[in-house]
Design a protein around this motif. Structure first.
Motif, PDB file in Angstrom:
ATOM      1  N   ARG A 254     -29.161  45.246  85.440  1.00 40.91           N
ATOM      2  CA  ARG A 254     -27.778  45.409  85.907  1.00 40.91           C
ATOM      3  C   ARG A 254     -26.835  44.468  85.167  1.00 40.91           C
ATOM      4  N   LYS A 255     -27.343  43.293  84.779  1.00 40.85           N
ATOM      5  CA  LYS A 255     -26.506  42.350  84.027  1.00 40.85           C
ATOM      6  C   LYS A 255     -26.123  42.907  82.653  1.00 40.85           C
ATOM      7  N   GLN A 256     -26.878  43.883  82.191  1.00 37.90           N
ATOM      8  CA  GLN A 256     -26.595  44.481  80.887  1.00 37.90           C
ATOM      9  C   GLN A 256     -25.723  45.731  80.985  1.00 37.90           C
ATOM     10  N   VAL A 257     -25.446  46.179  82.203  1.00 38.00           N
ATOM     11  CA  VAL A 257     -24.611  47.370  82.373  1.00 38.00           C
ATOM     12  C   VAL A 257     -23.160  47.013  82.074  1.00 38.00           C
ATOM     13  N   PRO A 258     -22.540  47.648  81.084  1.00 36.62           N
ATOM     14  CA  PRO A 258     -21.139  47.345  80.747  1.00 36.62           C
ATOM     15  C   PRO A 258     -20.219  47.559  81.945  1.00 36.62           C
ATOM     16  N   GLY A 259     -19.426  46.546  82.250  1.00 33.94           N
ATOM     17  CA  GLY A 259     -18.494  46.636  83.369  1.00 33.94           C
ATOM     18  C   GLY A 259     -18.918  45.822  84.576  1.00 33.94           C
ATOM     19  N   ILE A 260     -20.219  45.456  84.636  1.00 37.35           N
ATOM     20  CA  ILE A 260     -20.706  44.634  85.754  1.00 37.35           C
ATOM     21  C   ILE A 260     -20.703  43.171  85.326  1.00 37.35           C
ATOM     22  N   SER A 261     -19.954  42.356  86.052  1.00 38.12           N
ATOM     23  CA  SER A 261     -19.942  40.924  85.789  1.00 38.12           C
ATOM     24  C   SER A 261     -21.309  40.329  86.132  1.00 38.12           C
ATOM     25  N   LYS A 262     -21.780  39.406  85.310  1.00 35.89           N
ATOM     26  CA  LYS A 262     -23.072  38.757  85.578  1.00 35.89           C
ATOM     27  C   LYS A 262     -23.052  38.011  86.910  1.00 35.89           C
ATOM     28  N   ASP A 263     -21.852  37.574  87.354  1.00 36.02           N
ATOM     29  CA  ASP A 263     -21.727  36.889  88.638  1.00 36.02           C
ATOM     30  C   ASP A 263     -21.826  37.844  89.823  1.00 36.02           C
ATOM     31  N   ARG A 264     -21.748  39.147  89.547  1.00 37.81           N
ATOM     32  CA  ARG A 264     -21.754  40.136  90.628  1.00 37.81           C
ATOM     33  C   ARG A 264     -22.991  41.029  90.593  1.00 37.81           C
ATOM     34  N   ALA A 265     -23.823  40.890  89.568  1.00 32.11           N
ATOM     35  CA  ALA A 265     -24.938  41.814  89.383  1.00 32.11           C
ATOM     36  C   ALA A 265     -25.932  41.802  90.544  1.00 32.11           C
ATOM     37  N   ASP A 266     -26.101  40.638  91.192  1.00 32.77           N
ATOM     38  CA  ASP A 266     -27.083  40.551  92.280  1.00 32.77           C
ATOM     39  C   ASP A 266     -26.554  41.056  93.613  1.00 32.77           C
ATOM     40  N   ILE A 267     -25.250  41.338  93.705  1.00 32.80           N
ATOM     41  CA  ILE A 267     -24.693  41.815  94.980  1.00 32.80           C
ATOM     42  C   ILE A 267     -23.985  43.164  94.848  1.00 32.80           C
ATOM     43  N   ILE A 268     -24.037  43.757  93.644  1.00 29.37           N
ATOM     44  CA  ILE A 268     -23.268  44.988  93.424  1.00 29.37           C
ATOM     45  C   ILE A 268     -23.843  46.168  94.201  1.00 29.37           C
TER      46      ILE A 268
END
Length: 316
Positions: A254-268
């Motif tokens: 998810r951290k590599q998905v364009p548009g997802i902030s690395k700070d939000r990947a664990d709660i998206i």
């Protein structure tokens, strides 16, 4: 001229917007700041704000103060939402913020938060017959708008941080955990008796998780400015396909998905469940995204007050 600063302390992030209000009632945006503080992290069933989260929040507020304290003719309004609203140690936290930073935080109710969201949206987007959802870290505000007026609103205790934590949605998504999360949200929605009155109405989404949904699709379609999402629309099929893609990844993916902030990947994943389920629950075929919500609602409230003050002065 007045410098009007609004601080919004949420469960996942704290944000500040500073606007310069001119004598004629117009305004200009001066600055915006945001820090991820995860204030609701590890609150647990006891709903206790944890020391690390408190220190992160204080550090962010100090950085905000360094900016607004230099402004002339400053008016500051600072509000706290779900995490502080639910906290068992709320009084101790508020006292600490006041003594160490000098900020008097106003803990607003869920209904107040929802209504500010409505003002922020309705002043900047057409909102005649819609269902508005603002998904935060520890709560989601839902507002039913019919014929240009709010008919019902509610704040429910589900958010990106709380759902992700409760159902272990931070890394690899297990089918049984995702199913439990959806059933949990379904039970809450079923208890909101008026929600079915929004059947087939379009959705307006705000909050960090919903904005991320828009950014993913803008990046996918090669838009130059992925952050320019105010008024951007997606069909339900696009929304569902995006969510399907997100849950197929673990945290690293998810951290590599364009548009997802690395700070939000664990709660998206937890953050998107409410809007995904709401669209399917109401059979809504599209969502419009708004970057205008709580802070803008407070700003527009201030502008309306200034207008009333100016009218009153003319009558004297």
């Amino acid at each position: 001229m007045e410098n009007f600063a609004v601080i919004d302390l949420g469960s996942n992030s704290v944000r500040m917007t500073v606007s310069r209000i001119n004598e004629d009632g117009t305004y200009d945006n001066v600055t915006q700041m945001k820090e991820y503080v995860r204030l609701s992290e590890n609150m647990g069933p006891e709903k206790i704000l944890q020391p690390d989260a408190i220190e992160r929040t204080l550090a962010a507020l100090r950085s905000f103060k360094e900016v607004y304290s230099k402004l002339e003719n400053l008016k500051l309004k600072a509000v706290a939402t779900a995490a502080v609203r639910q906290a068992a140690n709320q009084k101790e936290f508020l006292k600490k913020v006041k003594s160490e930073i000098g900020i008097k935080l106003e803990v607003i109710s869920g209904a107040q938060e929802a209504y500010y969201d409505y003002i922020g949206v309705s002043e900047t987007l057409p909102a005649t017959n819609e269902v508005i959802i603002d998904t935060g870290g520890a709560s989601a505000e839902i507002i039913l708008v019919q014929n240009g007026k709010v008919t019902n609103l509610i704040s429910i205790p589900i958010g990106s941080v709380t759902l992700s934590s409760k159902f272990d949605l931070g890394d690899k998504i297990l089918p049984e955990q995702l199913f439990k999360a959806v059933i949990f949200v379904n039970e809450i929605f079923q208890s909101v008796w008026w929600l079915k009155n929004g059947l087939n109405l379009p959705i307006i989404g705000l909050g960090g998780s919903n904005r991320t949904l828009a950014k993913i699709n803008r990046r996918l379609n090669n838009f130059l400015d992925i952050d320019d999402i105010h008024g951007y629309q997606l069909k339900d099929t696009q929304v569902n396909k995006t969510f399907e893609n997100i849950v197929s990844h673990d945290l690293a993916g998810r951290k590599q998905v364009p548009g997802i902030s690395k700070d939000r990947a664990d709660i998206i994943v937890g953050g998107l469940i409410p809007v995904i389920f709401l669209m399917n629950y109401l059979d809504s075929d599209k969502i419009t995204f708004s970057t205008s919500g709580l802070r803008e609602g407070i700003l527009f409230e201030r502008l309306h007050d200034i207008l009333k003050e100016n009218v009153a002065k003319k009558l004297i």
